[in-house]
Design an enzyme around this catalytic site. Structure first.
Site, short mmCIF file in Angstrom:
data_model
loop_
_atom_site.label_atom_id
_atom_site.label_comp_id
_atom_site.label_asym_id
_atom_site.label_seq_id
_atom_site.Cartn_x
_atom_site.Cartn_y
_atom_site.Cartn_z
N SER A 185 -66.23 43.84 -43.43
CA SER A 185 -66.92 44.54 -42.36
C SER A 185 -68.39 44.74 -42.72
CB SER A 185 -66.27 45.91 -42.13
OG SER A 185 -67.05 46.68 -41.23
N GLN A 187 -68.05 39.85 -41.23
CA GLN A 187 -68.02 40.34 -39.85
C GLN A 187 -69.39 40.88 -39.48
OE1 GLN A 187 -68.10 43.91 -39.09
NE2 GLN A 187 -68.10 43.51 -36.88
N THR A 207 -68.18 40.21 -33.76
CA THR A 207 -67.40 41.10 -32.88
C THR A 207 -68.14 41.24 -31.56
OG1 THR A 207 -66.48 42.31 -34.75
CG2 THR A 207 -66.44 43.41 -32.62
N ARG A 234 -63.76 58.02 -29.00
CA ARG A 234 -62.60 58.27 -29.86
C ARG A 234 -62.48 59.77 -30.06
NH1 ARG A 234 -63.46 53.25 -34.17
NH2 ARG A 234 -63.96 51.69 -32.57
N LYS A 290 -64.80 37.34 -32.29
CA LYS A 290 -63.68 38.29 -32.38
C LYS A 290 -63.76 39.31 -31.25
CE LYS A 290 -61.73 41.89 -35.38
NZ LYS A 290 -62.02 43.06 -34.52
N SER A 324 -58.21 39.75 -30.00
CA SER A 324 -58.19 41.12 -30.53
C SER A 324 -58.58 42.09 -29.44
CB SER A 324 -59.17 41.24 -31.71
OG SER A 324 -59.28 42.59 -32.12
N HIS A 366 -59.39 45.21 -30.56
CA HIS A 366 -60.01 46.19 -31.45
C HIS A 366 -59.05 47.33 -31.75
CE1 HIS A 366 -64.29 46.73 -32.92
NE2 HIS A 366 -63.68 47.79 -33.44
N ARG A 368 -58.39 50.78 -29.49
CA ARG A 368 -59.13 52.04 -29.55
C ARG A 368 -60.59 51.86 -29.12
NH1 ARG A 368 -59.27 49.70 -34.48
NH2 ARG A 368 -61.13 49.96 -35.78
N ASP A 396 -54.98 39.41 -33.99
CA ASP A 396 -54.61 40.63 -34.68
C ASP A 396 -53.92 41.55 -33.68
OD1 ASP A 396 -56.52 42.12 -33.23
OD2 ASP A 396 -58.02 41.92 -34.77
N GLY A 397 -53.53 42.72 -34.14
CA GLY A 397 -52.92 43.67 -33.22
C GLY A 397 -51.50 44.04 -33.61
N GLY A 398 -50.81 44.69 -32.70
CA GLY A 398 -49.51 45.29 -33.01
C GLY A 398 -48.34 44.36 -32.93
N VAL A 399 -48.46 43.17 -33.49
CA VAL A 399 -47.33 42.24 -33.51
C VAL A 399 -46.44 42.60 -34.69
CG1 VAL A 399 -46.64 39.83 -33.70
CG2 VAL A 399 -48.74 40.42 -32.46
#
Length: 211
Positions: free
Chosen positions: A28, A49, A77, A86, A150, A172, A174, A177, A205-208
């Site tokens: 990052s 990134q 990104t 947030r 990304k 993605s 992100h 959020r 990426d993500g909630g796989v």
């Protein structure tokens, strides 16, 4: 970002773990460890990134610095023209802890992220809401490194990225959020992969959790 908040070794610990697992590490730009130190500790590929900040000259210099340090790709990104609201960070008055630094983005006399309430106030200076495809083309030409995009969920955006020379697309949202009502990557991966059709790398990426 800010791996130093989780472990005293920060990104050095993460890049060592990535090397041990045999996977690339994406650093990052909001890291607490300099890109040169991360590349020196790496035993596998390191990608950098990037966000497009208001100071384009500084962004170009960081990209060139990453290449000189040994990074093998840039990851831009594109789903963060502004920081999302947030609410938890607002409630806990998030800011960069005093004992840490955003070493790759700080400059003499500039902001540090140690002030403000929430990520929008403390880190808003790291991004620019005027981001367009022209900025991708500009970053693409700033170094000889391949550039991946990304934050893509729409097939049309993936097709545009590849047409403009992106070497990869990272599907993605992100982490869910950043942009309100962004679709889950498990749903957007297939249409993006279909439109890219092997012309560039497609990552996700993500909630796989399982097949």
């Amino acid at each position: 970002a800010l791996h130093g908040m989780a472990h005293p070794d920060g990104e050095l610990a993460t890049v060592r773990a990535a090397g041990a697992a045999g996977v690339p590490f994406t650093l990052s730009s909001l890291s607490t460890t300099a890109v040169e130190d991360v590349c020196a500790a790496a035993s596998g590929p390191v990608w950098m990134q990037m966000y497009i900040g208001k100071d384009r000259g500084f962004v170009r210099a960081l990209a060139q610095r990453a290449q000189a340090a040994g990074c093998t790709a840039l990851v831009l990104t594109v789903d963060t023209p502004v920081w999302g609201v947030r609410e938890r960070d607002l409630r806990n008055h998030f800011r960069v802890p005093d004992h840490l630094r955003i070493v790759n983005l700080e400059r003499p006399g500039g902001p540090t992220g140690h002030e403000g309430r929430g990520i929008g106030q403390s880190l808003g200076w790291t991004i620019d809401d005027t981001l367009t495809w022209k900025d991708f083309e500009w970053l693409r030409d700033a170094t000889s490194l391949p550039v991946l995009v990304k934050g893509v969920c729409r097939p049309e955006d993936a097709a545009q990225a590849v047409a403009l020379g992106a070497r990869g697309v990272i599907v993605s949202n992100h982490g869910g959020r950043q942009l309100d009502s962004a679709p889950p990557t498990a749903e957007t991966l297939e249409p993006v992969a279909q439109v890219v059709a092997g012309r560039a790398a497609v990552l996700v990426d993500g909630g796989v959790r399982r097949g």
